[in-house]
Design a protein around this motif. Structure first.
Motif, mmCIF file in Angstrom:
data_model
loop_
_atom_site.group_PDB
_atom_site.id
_atom_site.type_symbol
_atom_site.label_atom_id
_atom_site.label_comp_id
_atom_site.label_asym_id
_atom_site.label_seq_id
_atom_site.Cartn_x
_atom_site.Cartn_y
_atom_site.Cartn_z
ATOM 1 N N ASN A 1 0.815 -1.205 0.000
ATOM 2 C CA ASN A 1 0.000 0.000 0.000
ATOM 3 C C ASN A 1 0.852 1.260 0.000
ATOM 4 N N GLU A 2 0.198 2.400 -0.065
ATOM 5 C CA GLU A 2 0.892 3.684 -0.163
ATOM 6 C C GLU A 2 1.678 4.020 1.096
ATOM 7 N N LEU A 3 1.389 3.354 2.202
ATOM 8 C CA LEU A 3 2.118 3.581 3.447
ATOM 9 C C LEU A 3 3.411 2.764 3.496
ATOM 10 N N ARG A 4 3.712 2.069 2.407
ATOM 11 C CA ARG A 4 4.927 1.252 2.275
ATOM 12 C C ARG A 4 4.920 0.054 3.221
ATOM 13 N N TRP A 5 3.724 -0.491 3.456
ATOM 14 C CA TRP A 5 3.608 -1.688 4.279
ATOM 15 C C TRP A 5 4.082 -2.866 3.450
ATOM 16 N N CYS A 6 5.016 -3.628 3.978
ATOM 17 C CA CYS A 6 5.650 -4.712 3.236
ATOM 18 C C CYS A 6 5.268 -6.050 3.858
ATOM 19 N N VAL A 7 4.627 -6.913 3.090
ATOM 20 C CA VAL A 7 4.247 -8.243 3.536
ATOM 21 C C VAL A 7 5.392 -9.200 3.192
ATOM 22 N N VAL A 8 5.762 -10.037 4.152
ATOM 23 C CA VAL A 8 6.841 -11.004 3.962
ATOM 24 C C VAL A 8 6.235 -12.403 3.949
ATOM 25 N N SER A 9 6.531 -13.160 2.904
ATOM 26 C CA SER A 9 6.026 -14.530 2.771
ATOM 27 C C SER A 9 7.176 -15.449 2.416
ATOM 28 N N PHE A 10 6.960 -16.740 2.636
ATOM 29 C CA PHE A 10 7.947 -17.745 2.263
ATOM 30 C C PHE A 10 7.219 -18.853 1.528
ATOM 31 N N ARG A 11 7.686 -19.150 0.293
ATOM 32 C CA ARG A 11 7.017 -20.125 -0.568
ATOM 33 C C ARG A 11 7.913 -21.345 -0.770
ATOM 34 N N THR A 12 7.320 -22.520 -0.590
ATOM 35 C CA THR A 12 7.992 -23.787 -0.893
ATOM 36 C C THR A 12 7.064 -24.596 -1.798
ATOM 37 N N ASP A 13 7.481 -25.799 -2.121
ATOM 38 C CA ASP A 13 6.643 -26.675 -2.943
ATOM 39 C C ASP A 13 5.314 -26.988 -2.268
ATOM 40 N N GLY B 65 3.518 -24.890 -0.435
ATOM 41 C CA GLY B 65 2.636 -23.742 -0.296
ATOM 42 C C GLY B 65 3.369 -22.498 0.168
ATOM 43 N N THR B 66 2.591 -21.442 0.446
ATOM 44 C CA THR B 66 3.138 -20.151 0.870
ATOM 45 C C THR B 66 2.670 -19.838 2.277
ATOM 46 N N VAL B 67 3.611 -19.393 3.109
ATOM 47 C CA VAL B 67 3.307 -19.012 4.487
ATOM 48 C C VAL B 67 3.562 -17.518 4.620
ATOM 49 N N LYS B 68 2.556 -16.772 5.083
ATOM 50 C CA LYS B 68 2.741 -15.354 5.362
ATOM 51 C C LYS B 68 3.424 -15.246 6.719
ATOM 52 N N LEU B 69 4.617 -14.649 6.750
ATOM 53 C CA LEU B 69 5.375 -14.524 7.982
ATOM 54 C C LEU B 69 4.967 -13.302 8.784
ATOM 55 N N GLY B 70 4.578 -12.225 8.116
ATOM 56 C CA GLY B 70 4.187 -11.002 8.803
ATOM 57 C C GLY B 70 4.398 -9.808 7.903
ATOM 58 N N ALA B 71 4.382 -8.613 8.502
ATOM 59 C CA ALA B 71 4.508 -7.387 7.723
ATOM 60 C C ALA B 71 5.162 -6.296 8.563
ATOM 61 N N GLU B 72 5.678 -5.286 7.877
ATOM 62 C CA GLU B 72 6.326 -4.145 8.527
ATOM 63 C C GLU B 72 6.524 -3.086 7.458
ATOM 64 N N ASN B 73 6.773 -1.862 7.851
ATOM 65 C CA ASN B 73 7.126 -0.810 6.911
ATOM 66 C C ASN B 73 8.397 -1.221 6.183
ATOM 67 N N VAL B 74 8.439 -1.062 4.877
ATOM 68 C CA VAL B 74 9.547 -1.578 4.077
ATOM 69 C C VAL B 74 10.886 -0.974 4.482
ATOM 70 N N GLY B 75 10.923 0.313 4.813
ATOM 71 C CA GLY B 75 12.174 0.944 5.213
ATOM 72 C C GLY B 75 12.694 0.393 6.526
ATOM 73 N N ILE B 76 11.800 0.248 7.485
ATOM 74 C CA ILE B 76 12.172 -0.307 8.786
ATOM 75 C C ILE B 76 12.620 -1.752 8.625
ATOM 76 N N LEU B 77 11.839 -2.524 7.886
ATOM 77 C CA LEU B 77 12.138 -3.950 7.699
ATOM 78 C C LEU B 77 13.495 -4.156 7.034
ATOM 79 N N CYS B 78 13.725 -3.510 5.909
ATOM 80 C CA CYS B 78 14.991 -3.684 5.190
ATOM 81 C C CYS B 78 16.162 -3.187 6.033
ATOM 82 N N GLY B 79 15.963 -2.091 6.747
ATOM 83 C CA GLY B 79 17.016 -1.561 7.608
ATOM 84 C C GLY B 79 17.390 -2.508 8.734
#
Length: 133
Positions: free
Chosen positions: A22-34, A36-50
């Motif tokens: 979204n426009e607030l830069r909310w970043c969803v983190v997921s992990f995909r394997t054979d 299926g996909t598991v949503k791990l969580g979310a955080e602001n992209v700048g904070i998360l990457c930092g």
């Protein structure tokens, strides 16, 4: 978000996905394997990457905690899933990336050699800078 930004990093255990949703830069983190996909969580992209970059740039200089007789290191907490990204040291400067879920279960995601870890950090830094622009 019309121009959603997404980074998919293929690892030896699956695919780690960062998606700004979204426009607030909310970043969803997921992990995909054979299986299926598991949503791990979310955080602001700048904070998360930092936070990920800070913790994984100098893996030998972080303070560990002990769980199940194993030293582990917190990378960052994630919201909307109440999970935590964690790593443990392997041989040399290789790391295993794990996540702790809301019930405090530790689940392995993938491992990275030192070279793979540095490449992962370069991709993540570039993604974070692009997603914030």
């Amino acid at each position: 978000m019309n121009n959603a930004k997404k980074l998919e990093i293929n690892t030896n255990g699956g695919t780690l996905i960062f998606e700004v949703v979204n426009e607030l830069r909310w970043c969803v983190v997921s992990f995909r394997t054979d299986s299926g996909t598991v949503k791990l969580g979310a955080e602001n992209v700048g904070i998360l990457c930092g936070r990920i970059t800070e913790k994984l740039s100098d893996v030998s200089n972080n303070k560990p905690f002990v769980l199940h007789d194993k030293e582990m290191y917190t990378i960052t907490s994630l919201f909307e899933g109440h999970s935590t990204l964690i790593y443990s040291m392997l041989d040399g400067n290789a790391v295993q990336v794990l996540y702790g879920d809301a019930e405090l279960r530790i689940n392995p995601l993938f491992s990275l050699t030192e070279e793979e870890r540095l490449d992962f950090l370069r991709k993540l830094e570039a993604f974070g800078a692009e997603a914030q622009s």
